[in-house]
Design a protein around this motif. Structure first.
Motif, PDB file in Angstrom:
ATOM      1  N   ILE A 107       0.836  -1.210   0.000  1.00 31.42           N
ATOM      2  CA  ILE A 107       0.000   0.000   0.000  1.00 31.42           C
ATOM      3  C   ILE A 107       0.865   1.254   0.000  1.00 31.42           C
ATOM      4  CG2 ILE A 107      -1.620   1.355   1.397  1.00 31.42           C
ATOM      5  CD1 ILE A 107      -2.917  -1.302   2.199  1.00 31.42           C
ATOM      6  N   PHE A 108       1.908   1.267   0.828  1.00 32.27           N
ATOM      7  CA  PHE A 108       2.822   2.421   0.843  1.00 32.27           C
ATOM      8  C   PHE A 108       3.412   2.647  -0.547  1.00 32.27           C
ATOM      9  CE2 PHE A 108       3.372   1.642   5.574  1.00 32.27           C
ATOM     10  CZ  PHE A 108       2.773   2.839   5.949  1.00 32.27           C
ATOM     11  N   LYS A 109       3.893   1.585  -1.173  1.00 26.50           N
ATOM     12  CA  LYS A 109       4.506   1.706  -2.493  1.00 26.50           C
ATOM     13  C   LYS A 109       3.492   2.192  -3.522  1.00 26.50           C
ATOM     14  CE  LYS A 109       8.125  -1.782  -1.828  1.00 26.50           C
ATOM     15  NZ  LYS A 109       8.646  -3.111  -2.248  1.00 26.50           N
ATOM     16  N   HIS A 110       2.261   1.712  -3.417  1.00 28.79           N
ATOM     17  CA  HIS A 110       1.208   2.125  -4.342  1.00 28.79           C
ATOM     18  C   HIS A 110       0.970   3.633  -4.281  1.00 28.79           C
ATOM     19  CE1 HIS A 110      -2.522   1.987  -6.629  1.00 28.79           C
ATOM     20  NE2 HIS A 110      -3.116   2.659  -5.666  1.00 28.79           N
ATOM     21  N   HIS A 111       1.164   4.209  -3.121  1.00 24.31           N
ATOM     22  CA  HIS A 111       0.977   5.650  -2.945  1.00 24.31           C
ATOM     23  C   HIS A 111       2.246   6.448  -3.248  1.00 24.31           C
ATOM     24  CE1 HIS A 111      -3.113   5.865  -1.245  1.00 24.31           C
ATOM     25  NE2 HIS A 111      -2.834   4.700  -0.688  1.00 24.31           N
ATOM     26  N   GLY A 112       3.278   5.782  -3.709  1.00 20.91           N
ATOM     27  CA  GLY A 112       4.502   6.485  -4.058  1.00 20.91           C
ATOM     28  C   GLY A 112       5.403   6.786  -2.885  1.00 20.91           C
ATOM     29  N   ILE A 113       5.261   6.039  -1.811  1.00 24.23           N
ATOM     30  CA  ILE A 113       6.065   6.246  -0.603  1.00 24.23           C
ATOM     31  C   ILE A 113       7.193   5.217  -0.557  1.00 24.23           C
ATOM     32  CG2 ILE A 113       6.021   6.121   1.929  1.00 24.23           C
ATOM     33  CD1 ILE A 113       3.157   7.203   1.782  1.00 24.23           C
ATOM     34  N   GLU A 114       8.379   5.677  -0.230  1.00 23.95           N
ATOM     35  CA  GLU A 114       9.534   4.788  -0.085  1.00 23.95           C
ATOM     36  C   GLU A 114       9.443   4.060   1.256  1.00 23.95           C
ATOM     37  OE1 GLU A 114      14.401   5.142   0.257  1.00 23.95           O
ATOM     38  OE2 GLU A 114      13.268   6.746  -0.734  1.00 23.95           O
ATOM     39  N   VAL A 115       9.543   2.747   1.223  1.00 22.42           N
ATOM     40  CA  VAL A 115       9.347   1.941   2.433  1.00 22.42           C
ATOM     41  C   VAL A 115      10.627   1.182   2.780  1.00 22.42           C
ATOM     42  CG1 VAL A 115       7.877   0.254   3.590  1.00 22.42           C
ATOM     43  CG2 VAL A 115       6.966   1.580   1.688  1.00 22.42           C
ATOM     44  N   ASP A 116      10.979   1.222   4.062  1.00 26.37           N
ATOM     45  CA  ASP A 116      12.098   0.437   4.585  1.00 26.37           C
ATOM     46  C   ASP A 116      11.509  -0.576   5.569  1.00 26.37           C
ATOM     47  OD1 ASP A 116      14.493  -0.582   5.372  1.00 26.37           O
ATOM     48  OD2 ASP A 116      15.312   1.294   6.157  1.00 26.37           O
ATOM     49  N   TYR A 117      11.434  -1.823   5.155  1.00 25.56           N
ATOM     50  CA  TYR A 117      10.799  -2.874   5.967  1.00 25.56           C
ATOM     51  C   TYR A 117      11.869  -3.615   6.770  1.00 25.56           C
ATOM     52  CZ  TYR A 117       7.859  -6.873   7.186  1.00 25.56           C
ATOM     53  OH  TYR A 117       7.149  -7.850   7.869  1.00 25.56           O
ATOM     54  N   GLN A 118      11.946  -3.301   8.069  1.00 25.49           N
ATOM     55  CA  GLN A 118      12.893  -3.959   8.978  1.00 25.49           C
ATOM     56  C   GLN A 118      12.112  -4.451  10.199  1.00 25.49           C
ATOM     57  OE1 GLN A 118      16.814  -2.239   9.610  1.00 25.49           O
ATOM     58  NE2 GLN A 118      16.330  -0.566   8.181  1.00 25.49           N
ATOM     59  N   PRO A 119      11.437  -5.578  10.095  1.00 26.24           N
ATOM     60  CA  PRO A 119      10.476  -6.011  11.116  1.00 26.24           C
ATOM     61  C   PRO A 119      11.059  -6.353  12.480  1.00 26.24           C
ATOM     62  CG  PRO A 119      10.831  -7.733   9.483  1.00 26.24           C
ATOM     63  CD  PRO A 119      11.511  -6.509   8.959  1.00 26.24           C
ATOM     64  N   ASP A 120      12.377  -6.498  12.576  1.00 26.27           N
ATOM     65  CA  ASP A 120      12.996  -6.806  13.870  1.00 26.27           C
ATOM     66  C   ASP A 120      13.713  -5.602  14.474  1.00 26.27           C
ATOM     67  OD1 ASP A 120      12.200  -9.528  13.890  1.00 26.27           O
ATOM     68  OD2 ASP A 120      13.819  -9.999  12.477  1.00 26.27           O
ATOM     69  N   LEU A 121      13.681  -4.482  13.787  1.00 30.35           N
ATOM     70  CA  LEU A 121      14.435  -3.318  14.240  1.00 30.35           C
ATOM     71  C   LEU A 121      13.888  -2.745  15.539  1.00 30.35           C
ATOM     72  CD1 LEU A 121      16.751  -1.374  13.577  1.00 30.35           C
ATOM     73  CD2 LEU A 121      15.110   0.023  12.295  1.00 30.35           C
ATOM     74  N   GLY A 122      12.578  -2.883  15.762  1.00 27.75           N
ATOM     75  CA  GLY A 122      11.970  -2.344  16.970  1.00 27.75           C
ATOM     76  C   GLY A 122      12.559  -2.903  18.251  1.00 27.75           C
ATOM     77  N   LYS A 123      13.166  -4.082  18.175  1.00 26.27           N
ATOM     78  CA  LYS A 123      13.765  -4.706  19.351  1.00 26.27           C
ATOM     79  C   LYS A 123      15.171  -4.164  19.626  1.00 26.27           C
ATOM     80  CE  LYS A 123      11.246  -8.968  18.298  1.00 26.27           C
ATOM     81  NZ  LYS A 123      11.375 -10.389  17.896  1.00 26.27           N
ATOM     82  N   ASP A 124      15.767  -3.494  18.635  1.00 24.04           N
ATOM     83  CA  ASP A 124      17.112  -2.955  18.781  1.00 24.04           C
ATOM     84  C   ASP A 124      16.999  -1.446  18.996  1.00 24.04           C
ATOM     85  OD1 ASP A 124      19.750  -2.100  18.561  1.00 24.04           O
ATOM     86  OD2 ASP A 124      20.248  -3.529  16.966  1.00 24.04           O
ATOM     87  N   LYS A 125      16.883  -1.015  20.240  1.00 19.26           N
ATOM     88  CA  LYS A 125      16.620   0.384  20.562  1.00 19.26           C
ATOM     89  C   LYS A 125      17.716   1.319  20.050  1.00 19.26           C
ATOM     90  CE  LYS A 125      14.032  -0.791  24.753  1.00 19.26           C
ATOM     91  NZ  LYS A 125      13.958  -0.654  26.233  1.00 19.26           N
ATOM     92  N   GLU A 126      18.957   0.914  20.199  1.00 18.31           N
ATOM     93  CA  GLU A 126      20.069   1.786  19.813  1.00 18.31           C
ATOM     94  C   GLU A 126      20.150   1.961  18.307  1.00 18.31           C
ATOM     95  OE1 GLU A 126      21.732   3.614  21.941  1.00 18.31           O
ATOM     96  OE2 GLU A 126      20.467   2.690  23.479  1.00 18.31           O
TER      97      GLU A 126
END
Length: 532
Positions: free
Chosen positions: A18-37
């Motif tokens: 959906i993001f891509k369909h609207h012309g938005i650049e997406v960075d999908y990093q589904p485990d990044l939320g666990k790495d606070k730093e």
């Protein structure tokens, strides 16, 4: 340059599409939320952040997010987002209030069955080659009484499913009207009556100051022997140590727990108790629910980043860009009027009337009503917003009326909010002065001129000498500093009110001492969000 969105939790791939369909650049990093730093190091690169519950959007993270414009929570709860900090930085926080309601409700029903028939324990025993048919003597749910605490969107679905299973449902919800209860087929009761009558109790209320620890040792003592408790709502609603003791003593026959005080819960005293079913926060974990909330949050964030449209925002009214500058201070006024009444009202609300006098009658009154309802409901439902508030009010059968009229007083325009319960009627009016700040101009029909402070104390009393001295003396004795003081009365010797402006929240022990005096009829600490 195209907006950039970071997806830092596990969201359905539908969201990325959906993001891509609207012309938005997406960075999908589904485990990044666990790495606070690591998240902290790169967050300044993004315009939007799409999350579930693993990513903690703290004040530290928000301060580092110099380009962030919107946080989208795929789900209902936003307790992992520091909303005041986001508001101060002008970052919109959105959620998806209704995308996983069915899934969560079905999980609660599944928990009821699992606890009633000891299915997990019986399954493990059988897999181990045992045939302990006499050990697992369960109970039927047919004909039993289910107590539903919180009968909003999810709780009402649970109630309807339970009625279909031939259970009798009693419900406690301060905002549930008798009419709505009858429509659902549930019996509206007070909390203590629910405790006394229910064979099963299921929780479907958000975690707020009023609901934290709502199931504790004192509450359990009021329940039937052998009651079974289900919590698929929020950790912290149940005092886990008290529940453990009740399970061990047999007072509580079983429990189904999907949410915990500390998550992820890798260790917990509830684990390994034979009469407890535990799941790892699975309430919203179905393919359908994940698709629904992913689609909703991606659409909402895209609409905002591309078009400036605001939908399901926790901290932002849904209004057009053209009317925002003039309407914004009156949005704040409507919210604080609702918040005042919401904090002093304990009974179920039956009717709400909003009067727009003078210049306010020509404004976007729908947005103003939504703001007033959000303020009214927020003391009970912390994550309510201007979009969901009217829906919640309607679900609870609240009768809403709007009155527009020409200027009738000394003010160019003002808003008056009147709320009726089974016990009483409360009213409050306010306006906005040239400084853009909301002010109370009438409470209980008593005229006054009072600014809105972050921490306040509202008292009612009879107009007799010595009240000012009494309040001042008790506060001084306990080191409570009064920044300002406003008084009003309807007539000499009649009803009187006082508003105290404080530097900090009013201490509970001082409140009890104040209430114990013969001169004060009622005293209620108040808190208002005074940020711009």
């Amino acid at each position: 340059m195209a907006p950039r969105v970071l997806v830092s939790d596990k969201l359905s791939p539908t969201a990325v599409d959906i993001f891509k369909h609207h012309g938005i650049e997406v960075d999908y990093q589904p485990d990044l939320g666990k790495d606070k730093e690591k998240l902290l190091a790169i967050i300044d690169q993004y315009d939007g952040l799409a999350i579930r519950s693993a990513t903690k959007v703290t004040e530290k993270l928000i301060n580092a997010a110099t380009n962030l414009k919107v946080v989208g929570r795929a789900g209902i709860g936003v307790d992992n987002v520091d909303i005041p900090a986001a508001s101060r930085r002008g970052i919109i926080v959105m959620n998806t209030p209704f995308g996983n309601s069915i899934t969560t409700a079905e999980h609660a029903i599944a928990m009821i069955f699992a606890v009633a028939r000891q299915i997990p324990e019986a399954n493990a025993s059988t897999h181990n080659g045992k045939w302990e048919k006499n050990r697992f003597m369960g109970v039927e749910i047919t004909g039993k009484t289910l107590g539903v605490i919180g009968c909003g969107n999810i709780g009402s679905v649970v109630a309807m499913r339970a009625i279909g299973l031939k259970m009798h449902v009693v419900a406690f919800d301060p905002f549930l009207s008798q009419q709505r209860a009858e429509e659902l087929g549930v019996e509206k009761v007070e909390l203590d009556e629910l405790f006394a009558r229910a064979d099963f109790i299921t929780l479907h209320t958000p975690l707020t100051d009023k609901t934290r620890g709502i199931i504790n040792a004192a509450a359990i003592a009021k329940m039937k022997d052998g009651v079974r408790i289900i919590n698929c709502a929020r950790g912290g609603l149940v005092v886990e140590a008290d529940l453990v003791e009740a399970l061990k003593s047999g007072k509580v026959a079983g429990a189904g727990i999907d949410v915990f005080e500390n998550e992820p819960a890798t260790e917990n005293p509830l684990f390994n108790l034979p009469n407890v079913v535990c799941t790892p926060h699975l309430g919203a974990s179905t393919t359908e629910a994940q698709e629904n909330v992913a689609l909703q949050v991606a659409e909402q964030m895209s609409d905002y980043l591309i078009k400036g449209a605001v939908t399901n925002a926790i901290n932002m009214p849904s209004i057009s860009a053209e009317e925002a500058p003039r309407l914004k201070p009156f949005i704040k006024l409507a919210e604080v009027l609702g918040a005042f009444v919401g904090q002093v009202t304990e009974e179920a609300i039956r009717e709400v009337e909003v009067v727009f006098d003078g210049s306010t009658a020509a404004m976007n009154t729908r947005a103003l009503i939504s703001a007033a309802l959000a303020g009214l409901i927020r003391p009970q439902v912390s994550d309510v917003n201007m979009v969901s508030a009217p829906i919640m009010a309607k679900e609870r059968g609240v009768i809403l009326s709007e009155v527009k009229r020409d200027k009738s007083g000394v003010f160019d325009g003002y808003i008056k909010l009147t709320v009726k319960t089974s016990a009483k009627t409360r009213s409050i009016a306010g306006t906005v002065f040239s400084d853009g700040k909301p002010r109370f101009i009438q409470i209980k029909g008593i005229n006054l001129d009072a600014e809105v402070g972050e921490h306040m104390l509202y008292t009612t009393n009879y107009d007799t000498p010595g009240i000012i001295g009494l309040l001042g003396t008790i506060c001084a004795k306990h080191g409570v500093n009064i920044a300002n003081f406003q008084l009003g009365r309807n007539r000499p010797g009649g009803d009187a009110i006082a508003l105290l402006y404080l530097d900090a929240p009013f201490p509970e022990n001082v409140l009890q001492e104040l209430k114990a005096t013969d001169s004060i009829i009622s005293a209620k600490p108040l808190h208002f969000d005074v940020s711009a």
